[in-house]
Write a protein that holds these residues in place. Structure first.
Motif, PDB file in Angstrom:
ATOM      1  N   ASP A 220     -14.116  45.134  58.322  1.00  0.00           N
ATOM      2  CA  ASP A 220     -14.628  46.059  59.322  1.00  0.00           C
ATOM      3  C   ASP A 220     -14.099  45.598  60.669  1.00  0.00           C
ATOM      4  OD1 ASP A 220     -15.983  47.558  57.479  1.00  0.00           O
ATOM      5  OD2 ASP A 220     -17.969  46.794  57.985  1.00  0.00           O
ATOM      6  N   VAL A 221     -13.100  46.286  61.178  1.00  0.00           N
ATOM      7  CA  VAL A 221     -12.469  45.886  62.433  1.00  0.00           C
ATOM      8  C   VAL A 221     -13.311  46.395  63.591  1.00  0.00           C
ATOM      9  CG1 VAL A 221     -10.376  46.018  63.829  1.00  0.00           C
ATOM     10  CG2 VAL A 221     -10.220  46.014  61.324  1.00  0.00           C
ATOM     11  N   PRO A 222     -13.705  45.547  64.527  1.00  0.00           N
ATOM     12  CA  PRO A 222     -14.484  46.017  65.681  1.00  0.00           C
ATOM     13  C   PRO A 222     -13.771  47.150  66.403  1.00  0.00           C
ATOM     14  CG  PRO A 222     -14.450  43.626  65.625  1.00  0.00           C
ATOM     15  CD  PRO A 222     -13.469  44.087  64.580  1.00  0.00           C
ATOM     16  N   GLY A 223     -14.430  48.293  66.478  1.00  0.00           N
ATOM     17  CA  GLY A 223     -13.831  49.443  67.120  1.00  0.00           C
ATOM     18  C   GLY A 223     -12.720  50.087  66.328  1.00  0.00           C
ATOM     19  N   GLY A 224     -12.559  49.711  65.048  1.00  0.00           N
ATOM     20  CA  GLY A 224     -11.446  50.224  64.247  1.00  0.00           C
ATOM     21  C   GLY A 224     -11.864  50.586  62.840  1.00  0.00           C
ATOM     22  N   LYS A 301     -17.800  38.325  71.946  1.00  0.00           N
ATOM     23  CA  LYS A 301     -18.285  36.954  71.840  1.00  0.00           C
ATOM     24  C   LYS A 301     -18.370  36.475  70.395  1.00  0.00           C
ATOM     25  CE  LYS A 301     -21.025  37.272  76.095  1.00  0.00           C
ATOM     26  NZ  LYS A 301     -22.382  37.192  76.693  1.00  0.00           N
ATOM     27  N   ASP A 302     -18.460  37.418  69.444  1.00  0.00           N
ATOM     28  CA  ASP A 302     -18.624  37.019  68.042  1.00  0.00           C
ATOM     29  C   ASP A 302     -17.297  36.887  67.305  1.00  0.00           C
ATOM     30  OD1 ASP A 302     -17.939  39.681  68.012  1.00  0.00           O
ATOM     31  OD2 ASP A 302     -19.362  40.221  66.421  1.00  0.00           O
ATOM     32  N   ARG A 303     -16.163  36.933  68.007  1.00  0.00           N
ATOM     33  CA  ARG A 303     -14.870  36.915  67.323  1.00  0.00           C
ATOM     34  C   ARG A 303     -14.645  35.605  66.559  1.00  0.00           C
ATOM     35  NH1 ARG A 303     -13.966  35.909  72.631  1.00  0.00           N
ATOM     36  NH2 ARG A 303     -12.543  34.211  73.203  1.00  0.00           N
ATOM     37  N   ILE A 304     -15.122  34.477  67.121  1.00  0.00           N
ATOM     38  CA  ILE A 304     -14.946  33.196  66.439  1.00  0.00           C
ATOM     39  C   ILE A 304     -15.788  33.157  65.175  1.00  0.00           C
ATOM     40  CG2 ILE A 304     -15.289  30.707  66.613  1.00  0.00           C
ATOM     41  CD1 ILE A 304     -14.641  30.926  69.563  1.00  0.00           C
ATOM     42  N   ARG A 305     -17.019  33.645  65.279  1.00  0.00           N
ATOM     43  CA  ARG A 305     -17.883  33.688  64.095  1.00  0.00           C
ATOM     44  C   ARG A 305     -17.288  34.593  63.021  1.00  0.00           C
ATOM     45  NH1 ARG A 305     -21.057  37.390  62.239  1.00  0.00           N
ATOM     46  NH2 ARG A 305     -20.930  38.591  64.184  1.00  0.00           N
ATOM     47  N   ARG A 306     -16.754  35.734  63.428  1.00  0.00           N
ATOM     48  CA  ARG A 306     -16.153  36.646  62.462  1.00  0.00           C
ATOM     49  C   ARG A 306     -14.956  36.002  61.770  1.00  0.00           C
ATOM     50  NH1 ARG A 306     -17.101  41.886  62.436  1.00  0.00           N
ATOM     51  NH2 ARG A 306     -14.913  42.399  62.098  1.00  0.00           N
ATOM     52  N   ARG A 307     -14.158  35.281  62.542  1.00  0.00           N
ATOM     53  CA  ARG A 307     -13.001  34.605  61.962  1.00  0.00           C
ATOM     54  C   ARG A 307     -13.448  33.548  60.949  1.00  0.00           C
ATOM     55  NH1 ARG A 307      -7.795  34.145  63.884  1.00  0.00           N
ATOM     56  NH2 ARG A 307      -8.444  35.014  65.898  1.00  0.00           N
ATOM     57  N   GLN A 308     -14.474  32.793  61.290  1.00  0.00           N
ATOM     58  CA  GLN A 308     -14.970  31.760  60.381  1.00  0.00           C
ATOM     59  C   GLN A 308     -15.535  32.366  59.096  1.00  0.00           C
ATOM     60  OE1 GLN A 308     -17.798  29.869  63.016  1.00  0.00           O
ATOM     61  NE2 GLN A 308     -16.391  28.192  63.482  1.00  0.00           N
ATOM     62  N   GLU A 309     -16.291  33.437  59.224  1.00  0.00           N
ATOM     63  CA  GLU A 309     -16.935  34.026  58.057  1.00  0.00           C
ATOM     64  C   GLU A 309     -15.945  34.695  57.107  1.00  0.00           C
ATOM     65  OE1 GLU A 309     -20.104  36.512  59.362  1.00  0.00           O
ATOM     66  OE2 GLU A 309     -21.375  34.822  59.969  1.00  0.00           O
ATOM     67  N   HIS A 310     -14.731  34.954  57.588  1.00  0.00           N
ATOM     68  CA  HIS A 310     -13.691  35.490  56.708  1.00  0.00           C
ATOM     69  C   HIS A 310     -12.720  34.410  56.247  1.00  0.00           C
ATOM     70  CE1 HIS A 310     -15.162  39.386  58.211  1.00  0.00           C
ATOM     71  NE2 HIS A 310     -14.640  39.875  57.091  1.00  0.00           N
ATOM     72  N   ASP A 311     -13.103  33.154  56.468  1.00  0.00           N
ATOM     73  CA  ASP A 311     -12.380  31.995  55.940  1.00  0.00           C
ATOM     74  C   ASP A 311     -13.209  31.472  54.770  1.00  0.00           C
ATOM     75  OD1 ASP A 311     -11.415  29.437  55.341  1.00  0.00           O
ATOM     76  OD2 ASP A 311     -10.880  29.022  57.418  1.00  0.00           O
ATOM     77  N   LEU A 312     -12.728  31.664  53.549  1.00  0.00           N
ATOM     78  CA  LEU A 312     -13.536  31.350  52.371  1.00  0.00           C
ATOM     79  C   LEU A 312     -13.820  29.862  52.246  1.00  0.00           C
ATOM     80  CD1 LEU A 312     -12.028  33.819  49.741  1.00  0.00           C
ATOM     81  CD2 LEU A 312     -13.882  34.168  51.383  1.00  0.00           C
TER      82      LEU A 312
END
Length: 394
Positions: A220-224, A301-312
């Protein structure tokens, strides 16, 4: 003429032959040393090479279906890719469907008529492969699919029976056609069901790219584009509305190769209430931005969290393990992802379980994935429960 049509390929081939003949005929006239002769030679060479390259490109694309239409090749869908940031009231990037007309809608062949070796004969004896469009109730995304229905789906004694389902995802930028023609998924599944090595299972073949030419990595891309919502919620709802598929997550699995395998792992680990088994052939284990994806994580602000959560690997180290089963396919030599696969398999802990298909040598191609597919489908069959509920009793 369509991008993958034979008339276009034949016409371009004829043009290439004509260019070569014209070049041979005109070459003596361009043998001088002046500017006109030089430009003539350059023009003849460039024109011939462009025609030949275009012919080869069309032939390769017709065979592998990287782009199924001129719109996909040129990125001419509404808002894609320039308006990727638009969402909500302005709509998603990519084609938009109308759920009021049904969440699973009939479709044209979409390349299915070019797939060799599909089941033939009476459906109750051979099964059937359908070409449909799936419309997202929430996202309004439209994505084409091939649906393999086993013979038992049409037999009288199974008339009210629900079936387990596997959502199969191709790589990027390949399409659904590749799952049928080159991975030979429905043909392999039909053979295994016929021989009793796989329980009767509905297989839904799709591409993970919902807003081509952008690679959304099932996120789910933010704004996309909202690819994750589409595959985790919209697709299951659509299939339940049209086919006799199981309601319990234990009868739902997801399978894929390359980026489709990456999506399979992401979906099962992030949505264990939808899918409980994933078979991933040559996957990656984290989502990263690249030129085909654009910015998948947004600038908030949540971009780092999103990146981490998509790192298995990060998820396995920092979040509770989901109660799911995964299968990873890789090769000791010939594939770059073998060390990453070893690290992932070593990090899995209960209640999650992991199995592997490890070849001595393989490459990132269909020859390797076809070798792994029968074992992957049989593993999936053992991992999924056959639904006990029947139609009208759910």
């Amino acid at each position: 003429m369509g991008l993958t049509s034979r008339p276009l390929l034949y016409a371009m081939g004829a043009l290439a032959v004509a260019c070569m003949g014209l070049t041979l005929w005109l070459w003596p006239r361009c043998a001088g040393r002046g500017p006109r002769a030089l430009l003539g030679r350059l023009g003849a060479i460039a024109g011939t090479q462009l025609a030949v390259v275009a012919t080869l490109g069309l032939a390769v694309n017709a065979n592998f279906q990287f782009y199924a239409s001129w719109h996909e090749l040129l990125g001419l869908y509404d808002g894609a890719p320039a308006a990727v940031g638009k969402w909500g009231k302005e709509g998603a990037a990519g084609p938009v469907g109308d759920p009021s007309k049904g969440l699973v809608q009939p479709s044209g062949p979409d390349g299915l008529d070019k797939v060799h070796g599909l089941p033939k004969g009476r459906p109750d004896r051979a099964g059937r492969v359908e070409s449909v469009r799936i419309v997202g109730k929430r996202t309004r995304v439209v994505d084409g699919a091939y649906v393999y229905l086993p013979p038992q789906y049409f037999q009288r004694q199974y008339a009210k029976q629900r079936f387990p389902v596997v959502v199969a995802l191709s790589g990027y930028p390949g399409g659904t056609f590749l799952l049928g023609q080159h991975l030979r998924l429905p043909q392999t599944a039909a053979g295994l069901v016929r021989s009793g090595k796989m329980q009767p299972t509905i297989i839904v073949m799709m591409r993970p790219t919902i807003a081509p030419p952008r690679d959304t990595q099932c996120m789910d891309v933010p704004g996309g584009p909202q690819a994750e919502t589409f595959f985790a919620r919209d697709v299951p709802d659509a299939l339940r509305s049209h086919y006799r598929v199981g309601d319990d997550p234990g009868s739902w699995g997801v399978l894929g190769y390359s980026s489709g395998g990456s999506c399979a792992l992401q979906l099962v680990m992030r949505h264990d209430r939808t899918y409980t088994a994933a078979a991933a052939l040559s996957p990656d284990y984290k989502v990263s931005n690249d030129p085909t994806t654009g910015n998948l994580f947004g600038d908030g602000k949540d971009r780092i969290r999103r990146r981490q959560e998509h790192d298995l690997m990060w998820r396995l180290a920092h979040l509770p393990a989901p109660e799911v089963n995964v299968l990873v396919g890789t090769s000791r030599t010939g594939e770059k992802n073998y060390p990453a696969a070893k690290a992932f398999l070593g990090a899995v802990r209960p209640p999650m379980t992991a199995d592997s298909i490890i070849l001595g040598h393989g490459s990132h191609n269909f020859a390797t994935w076809r070798r792994e597919l029968p074992a992957a489908l049989q593993w999936m069959s053992r991992s999924l429960t056959f639904p006990e509920d029947v139609v009208g009793n759910s």
